[in-house]
Design a protein around this motif. Structure first.
Motif, PDB file in Angstrom:
ATOM      1  N   LYS A   1       1.068   5.881  10.786  1.00 42.43           N
ATOM      2  CA  LYS A   1      -0.139   6.107   9.985  1.00 42.43           C
ATOM      3  C   LYS A   1       0.187   6.531   8.562  1.00 42.43           C
ATOM      4  O   LYS A   1      -0.682   6.593   7.709  1.00 42.43           O
ATOM      5  CB  LYS A   1      -1.020   7.162  10.656  1.00 42.43           C
ATOM      6  CG  LYS A   1      -1.573   6.696  12.002  1.00 42.43           C
ATOM      7  CD  LYS A   1      -2.645   7.630  12.531  1.00 42.43           C
ATOM      8  CE  LYS A   1      -3.312   7.047  13.773  1.00 42.43           C
ATOM      9  NZ  LYS A   1      -4.155   8.043  14.457  1.00 42.43           N
ATOM     10  N   ARG A   2       1.461   6.892   8.334  1.00 33.89           N
ATOM     11  CA  ARG A   2       1.931   7.333   7.027  1.00 33.89           C
ATOM     12  C   ARG A   2       1.117   8.520   6.523  1.00 33.89           C
ATOM     13  O   ARG A   2       0.761   8.588   5.340  1.00 33.89           O
ATOM     14  CB  ARG A   2       1.915   6.182   6.017  1.00 33.89           C
ATOM     15  CG  ARG A   2       2.590   4.941   6.568  1.00 33.89           C
ATOM     16  CD  ARG A   2       2.938   3.948   5.504  1.00 33.89           C
ATOM     17  NE  ARG A   2       4.248   4.256   4.939  1.00 33.89           N
ATOM     18  CZ  ARG A   2       5.001   3.374   4.297  1.00 33.89           C
ATOM     19  NH1 ARG A   2       4.579   2.150   4.107  1.00 33.89           N
ATOM     20  NH2 ARG A   2       6.164   3.719   3.819  1.00 33.89           N
ATOM     21  N   GLU A   3       0.859   9.434   7.421  1.00 37.65           N
ATOM     22  CA  GLU A   3       0.065  10.604   7.055  1.00 37.65           C
ATOM     23  C   GLU A   3       0.941  11.601   6.316  1.00 37.65           C
ATOM     24  O   GLU A   3       1.740  12.291   6.931  1.00 37.65           O
ATOM     25  CB  GLU A   3      -0.473  11.278   8.317  1.00 37.65           C
ATOM     26  CG  GLU A   3      -1.633  10.535   8.937  1.00 37.65           C
ATOM     27  CD  GLU A   3      -2.020  11.131  10.273  1.00 37.65           C
ATOM     28  OE1 GLU A   3      -1.213  11.884  10.855  1.00 37.65           O
ATOM     29  OE2 GLU A   3      -3.123  10.817  10.738  1.00 37.65           O
ATOM     30  N   GLY A   4       0.766  11.713   5.039  1.00 36.34           N
ATOM     31  CA  GLY A   4       1.518  12.704   4.290  1.00 36.34           C
ATOM     32  C   GLY A   4       2.779  12.130   3.683  1.00 36.34           C
ATOM     33  O   GLY A   4       3.308  11.110   4.113  1.00 36.34           O
ATOM     34  N   LYS A   5       3.263  12.801   2.677  1.00 38.30           N
ATOM     35  CA  LYS A   5       4.347  12.283   1.851  1.00 38.30           C
ATOM     36  C   LYS A   5       5.622  12.013   2.641  1.00 38.30           C
ATOM     37  O   LYS A   5       6.202  10.935   2.533  1.00 38.30           O
ATOM     38  CB  LYS A   5       4.637  13.275   0.727  1.00 38.30           C
ATOM     39  CG  LYS A   5       5.662  12.784  -0.277  1.00 38.30           C
ATOM     40  CD  LYS A   5       5.707  13.722  -1.448  1.00 38.30           C
ATOM     41  CE  LYS A   5       7.063  14.361  -1.582  1.00 38.30           C
ATOM     42  NZ  LYS A   5       7.068  15.459  -2.537  1.00 38.30           N
TER      43      LYS A   5
ATOM     44  N   TYR B   1       5.317   9.039   4.790  1.00 36.79           N
ATOM     45  CA  TYR B   1       5.300   7.820   3.989  1.00 36.79           C
ATOM     46  C   TYR B   1       6.738   7.431   3.616  1.00 36.79           C
ATOM     47  O   TYR B   1       7.146   6.283   3.758  1.00 36.79           O
ATOM     48  CB  TYR B   1       4.463   8.014   2.722  1.00 36.79           C
ATOM     49  CG  TYR B   1       3.968   6.702   2.190  1.00 36.79           C
ATOM     50  CD1 TYR B   1       2.654   6.292   2.405  1.00 36.79           C
ATOM     51  CD2 TYR B   1       4.815   5.826   1.517  1.00 36.79           C
ATOM     52  CE1 TYR B   1       2.195   5.066   1.951  1.00 36.79           C
ATOM     53  CE2 TYR B   1       4.376   4.598   1.063  1.00 36.79           C
ATOM     54  CZ  TYR B   1       3.067   4.227   1.279  1.00 36.79           C
ATOM     55  OH  TYR B   1       2.630   3.001   0.833  1.00 36.79           O
TER      56      TYR B   1
ATOM     57  N   GLY C   1      -0.441  12.778   1.318  1.00 39.16           N
ATOM     58  CA  GLY C   1      -1.305  11.947   2.145  1.00 39.16           C
ATOM     59  C   GLY C   1      -1.255  10.501   1.731  1.00 39.16           C
ATOM     60  O   GLY C   1      -0.898  10.150   0.603  1.00 39.16           O
ATOM     61  N   LYS C   2      -1.641   9.664   2.671  1.00 37.38           N
ATOM     62  CA  LYS C   2      -1.465   8.224   2.509  1.00 37.38           C
ATOM     63  C   LYS C   2      -2.215   7.662   1.304  1.00 37.38           C
ATOM     64  O   LYS C   2      -1.637   6.946   0.492  1.00 37.38           O
ATOM     65  CB  LYS C   2      -1.936   7.527   3.778  1.00 37.38           C
ATOM     66  CG  LYS C   2      -1.685   6.040   3.783  1.00 37.38           C
ATOM     67  CD  LYS C   2      -1.990   5.465   5.152  1.00 37.38           C
ATOM     68  CE  LYS C   2      -3.138   4.503   5.097  1.00 37.38           C
ATOM     69  NZ  LYS C   2      -3.617   4.116   6.418  1.00 37.38           N
TER      70      LYS C   2
ATOM     71  N   TYR D   1      -0.600   8.587  -1.873  1.00 39.76           N
ATOM     72  CA  TYR D   1       0.661   7.861  -2.047  1.00 39.76           C
ATOM     73  C   TYR D   1       0.371   6.455  -2.580  1.00 39.76           C
ATOM     74  O   TYR D   1       0.988   5.991  -3.536  1.00 39.76           O
ATOM     75  CB  TYR D   1       1.424   7.774  -0.715  1.00 39.76           C
ATOM     76  CG  TYR D   1       2.897   7.572  -0.945  1.00 39.76           C
ATOM     77  CD1 TYR D   1       3.792   8.637  -0.849  1.00 39.76           C
ATOM     78  CD2 TYR D   1       3.396   6.332  -1.338  1.00 39.76           C
ATOM     79  CE1 TYR D   1       5.137   8.461  -1.100  1.00 39.76           C
ATOM     80  CE2 TYR D   1       4.744   6.150  -1.594  1.00 39.76           C
ATOM     81  CZ  TYR D   1       5.607   7.214  -1.462  1.00 39.76           C
ATOM     82  OH  TYR D   1       6.944   7.047  -1.734  1.00 39.76           O
ATOM     83  N   ILE D   2      -0.595   5.813  -1.953  1.00 41.47           N
ATOM     84  CA  ILE D   2      -0.927   4.437  -2.344  1.00 41.47           C
ATOM     85  C   ILE D   2      -1.463   4.392  -3.778  1.00 41.47           C
ATOM     86  O   ILE D   2      -1.070   3.530  -4.565  1.00 41.47           O
ATOM     87  CB  ILE D   2      -1.943   3.856  -1.343  1.00 41.47           C
ATOM     88  CG1 ILE D   2      -1.224   3.595  -0.015  1.00 41.47           C
ATOM     89  CG2 ILE D   2      -2.588   2.584  -1.873  1.00 41.47           C
ATOM     90  CD1 ILE D   2      -2.153   3.409   1.148  1.00 41.47           C
TER      91      ILE D   2
END
Lengths: 622, 622
Positions: free
Chosen positions: A398-402, A405, B401-402, B405-406
């Motif tokens: 889910k890439r939740e958080g740095k 990611y 958070g995602k 980041y994006i």
């Protein structure tokens, strides 16, 4: 109908940007020079793609290809080759998956599908005979692969549909997102799931084709296939794989110092722990039933029954790579959790090998204080902690958080981001995380990791030769010692070229364990296509595709500077079956370039390209 | 001492990987062909860099360059050019910053610094005369730029130190991270702060040099500079900029439909709102004092006093671009918050132009339901909401958070990730977010956006010609109508080439508003270097560097396919001073390629390269 025996005869091009389709005849000379599968995909990408295109761009192509021996009655041929420029390595990317998809595809008249462009809205592609559709996938977006396959089945109304899909890891462009098949196989490596995610292509399915594929000598081929099936079924290698799956090799490889332990830093683990990730233990405690690829006599794939959170689940049994990468590599011997983690990876669409490498890296960075609780949001990343796996898999997908990611970018990027010496334990080649074989335990494997086109890939399998196998037809007349440097280059080159053929035919690599060797490859190709081929020509084709992929890599900036092993694999292990051993990679590379007919800087020479009749505009060498 | 007048004579190479330094003499012919600044940086990158290197790789070079007229007594010459392959666009990246840094650098004997490699640990570079050090920056890592400058001052024990640093946005590789100077200037565009972040280079500082730079005709030059300073000080343009800063142009540009309103979708805003982001209002309500670049007679830079959270702050006043991009573009007219947001961007090290573009995109995506509260963690992203700016700046800089980041990847990536038609309002060219000028209000600006090498960049300033300026010395004998297509290509080409010279000398672009034209450029260059140059040769140099950057872009895969305007800028505005107008970009591009001597596909011809004496190995055209 095709003029080519063994082929459906057409390639389907799908442009997701323009929502258009196009067919092209498969050219006879292309088939003869590149066969199919991986070789054909390389040819298509080299000639049709804009080679300046980024992995994440409309112009990057994603190719799904079968081969001429992809026929339901040929054993271990239920296999699809997928290729693209990899977003993980930015180099040649490919992965294979065991599935009946390519059989069904050929029945609709296509040998391969080439996807270009990208959609703005999530879509999936549905192919029937004489009918191709781009369908809305908005209801599938955000869903795990299992649910997606249910949605595909219900929306097509067909029971017999072959489908490939990505999970949320692919949607979120995780650089090691996988493409999962509805039969459970996974095309894991080089982040091809992220290419689908970028293109907003959630799934691709095929059903209902009724075309038959003509072969040169059907009667003989079918009889040959039958005999080969029996031979493979009865072979000791086939039997071992059937009994214990690929994880049956865990103990043997542990003895040799070949399995990764604690992010490739140790050579010993407890015998009890090793046992608990072994295929024998999986068989004894968790085996539910076999779940083979279509018509496969080896039947290495199986299902396990586990109980997680007081719920019983029947899920796919992890293979050798997975039990090592999510087990020994993380010092985790909780078998249930390894099986469950594998299941979650299939649902979220993650490559278990790269995930294991990323987690090994992250755990070591945490241990060394380079990742802190502040980064993890309070989580402790500790070797041996199995309970945390599901949460980590979800967070990364889910890439939740740095931090999550960054970990989703793979160990190369993560180590560059974190810095502070962390490159020393970032175990990858060309950006691809190393699988569960150690270049220090098999020097030929080390050389192959350093040179194979997609990065750290074990599937040229030169270490078979270091375990007693010989292939006299391709000049490998005697085994090599696993710590032998002299001659390693020849073994590696030959096995790499030979395995290119497996990926082009396309045939499962485990067939070789069950006795499918050079002779059988030639026989199958002759009987299917009617070509008057011999092993020399076959090996030349393998060498051609290997060199073609090398040329693509050079075009993409991946050169001899990237032919190296990770620092961790250049330090001797302190103990275990490979203690104290490190390959002399510099020398091996020098000789390898020579035996490949490449320049000192690893570039194919003009003479070599002429010899290989490899002359693709825009892919020349200077 | 240099044999070249106007130059310190040496280039400093710093290898962060090997922690080594190297000096090289600046070659006379290179200086003559590329002058300095941006042109010299392009030459260095073209000849010294591995052009296959990724923006984030050891091999990417980061160049800090002064020019021959970078001399304390020459007005508007306190300016540094920074260049690299951009991680934002993957194309030619450059940005300039007003600072005494290049004066101080030349006093230590160097015209330019070239940074290659990357460090594992955070470092900063400290340069004194005959002394270069790579210092530990672990205590600076994670800090805002203001703190970093304090740490540099205290650690050097020098009051007079010129320093450049990145904030946490650069550390976190935000693709529009800026490089900030301790005097407050910002090199904002194309994400060069992320290149420093990747290299783990937190700051670079110079102090204490005592070398003098010989010039060809010191007495005459100093007298000329003095007269020029007076002329610029007294010019109407100079006076206007001194009175109201660059934001003094807000109202005028609003009338012309040139300022971005609601992510470039509207042509009207309330007069009251427009007033509240104008330089006149900033002057009346917030002006604290002037804070000019060293020895600048224009003095557009100033400080404002604001009260935020019941604290009084004296901070830099935002410029025209910033008040528009963080103001009108977001429908925000809370002057205090715009000033404060600008301050935070300087502290975190973010380019305000790209940030404004990203937020405009995000707000519109939220309005259209393509970003939801689930993505934002509950935050509402609404046009006009000024209060949220500080939190958004922090979240994007920290990449928490995602979604954040994006968004830190810029609008191109964000729109590709989000899909669902969002490309239609992703306002960028070649991946660089458009600044606060509209290609629909000035067709020449539209053509320049589409063709300038770093992406959507306003700093070739062809719209000056559409506002009445003429430059007969370079063939621009009469103004062009702002909606005129015919002849737009010639104006754009000439202004682009001419502005290349400003960036190579290097002189502030605002000098042109204060009367520094082609004649003064030639005079300054002659008096400084002693070269017998004329305007024709100067323009040829400008054309050479422009073409060199184009060749680099082509090498990097950025070609005529990327010479375009964002879809939003190809839709007519519904109202306001540019209502209903859209440039005929296809025709303009065709003619532009012709007037540039390029092929129909936008590639410089061999004849053109010969004419420009542009012959760099590896950068040829076919």
């Amino acid at each position: 109908m095709s003029e080519l025996y063994g082929y459906a005869g057409k390639i389907l091009y799908v442009d997701l940007s323009k929502q258009k389709f196009m067919e092209e005849k498969l050219q006879t000379d292309v088939a003869r020079k590149y066969i199919g599968g991986s070789g054909l995909a390389a040819y298509i990408i080299a000639t049709k793609a804009n080679l300046d295109a980024e992995p994440f761009s409309e112009d990057n192509l994603l190719v799904f290809a079968s081969g001429p021996v992809t026929l339901p009655y040929i054993p271990t041929s239920s296999r699809l080759s997928i290729a693209s420029r990899s977003p993980s390595t930015r180099a040649w990317g490919e992965a294979r998956v065991g599935t009946a998809f390519p059989h069904d595809l050929k029945k609709t008249g296509y040998d391969a599908i080439v996807v270009h462009g990208r959609s703005e809205e999530p879509v999936w592609i549905y192919i029937e005979e004489d009918h191709v559709e781009i369908r809305d996938a908005s209801k599938m977006w955000g869903k795990n692969t299992g649910e997606v396959f249910d949605l595909i089945r219900s929306s097509t109304g067909k029971k017999e549909v072959s489908a490939l899909a990505i999970g949320i890891a692919g949607e979120n462009l995780v650089k090691y997102a996988a493409i999962v098949s509805n039969e459970g196989g996974v095309a894991g490596r080089t982040g091809l799931g992220a290419v689908m995610g970028y293109k907003k292509l959630k799934a691709i399915a095929v059903a209902g084709g009724k075309r038959s594929v003509p072969v040169a000598n059907e009667e003989k081929l079918k009889e040959y296939a039958k005999q080969l099936t029996l031979k493979m079924y009865n072979s000791p290698g086939g039997k071992r794989l059937r009994d214990y799956g690929t994880a049956g090799a865990v103990d043997r490889y542990y003895q040799l110092g070949n399995i990764p332990i604690k992010n490739f830093s140790k050579g010993l683990w407890s015998d009890e722990s090793v046992k608990k990730i072994s295929g024998q233990y999986l068989r004894e405690k968790f085996f539910e039933r076999h779940s083979p690829c279509f018509n496969c006599p080896i039947m290495c794939k199986r299902l396990s029954r586990i109980r997680v959170n007081s719920k019983e689940l029947v899920v796919r049994t992890p293979d050798y790579e997975t039990v090592c990468m999510l087990g020994s590599n993380l010092l985790i011997d909780d078998t249930t959790m390894v099986i469950y983690a594998n299941h979650l990876c299939n649902e979220y669409g993650l490559d278990t090998i790269s995930l294991g490498g990323v987690l090994g890296f992250a755990f070591e960075a945490y241990e060394k204080g380079l990742i802190t609780k502040e980064d993890t949001g309070g989580l402790e990343l500790r070797f041996g902690d199995a309970k945390i796996l599901p949460e980590l898999i979800e967070k990364i997908s889910k890439r939740e958080g740095k931090l999550w990611y960054i970990l989703g970018e793979g160990v190369k990027f993560a180590s560059e981001f974190i810095g502070r010496g962390s490159y020393k334990f970032a175990v990858h080649v060309k950006g691809l995380e190393a699988p569960a074989h150690d270049g220090r335990a098999f020097f030929v494997q080390g050389l192959s990791y350093a040179t194979i086109n997609r990065g750290a890939c074990h599937l040229a399998w030169p270490h078979r030769v270091a375990q007693g196998s010989t292939y006299p037809e391709i000049g490998i007349r005697e085994p090599i010692d696993r710590f032998q440097v002299d001659g390693s280059w020849f073994v590696v080159k030959q096995m790499q070229d030979f395995m290119e053929i497996f990926d082009s035919l396309i045939i499962c690599k485990y067939a070789i364990s069950a006795g499918l060797g050079p002779k059988e490859v030639v026989d199958l190709l002759q009987l299917t296509t009617g070509w008057d081929v011999n092993i020399a020509e076959v090996m030349k084709i393998g060498e051609r595709t290997f060199n073609l992929k090398r040329l693509l890599n050079i075009k993409w900036g991946i050169t001899s500077k990237d032919d190296k092993l990770p620092p961790r694999m250049m330090e001797p292990l302190p103990e275990g079956g490979a203690a104290g051993k490190v390959p002399d990679l510099d020398r091996m590379l020098r000789e390898y370039y020579k035996v490949r007919g490449w320049s000192e800087t690893g570039v194919p020479t003009m003479d070599k390209l002429k010899e290989l009749e490899l002359n693709i505009p825009g892919l020349t060498v200077s």
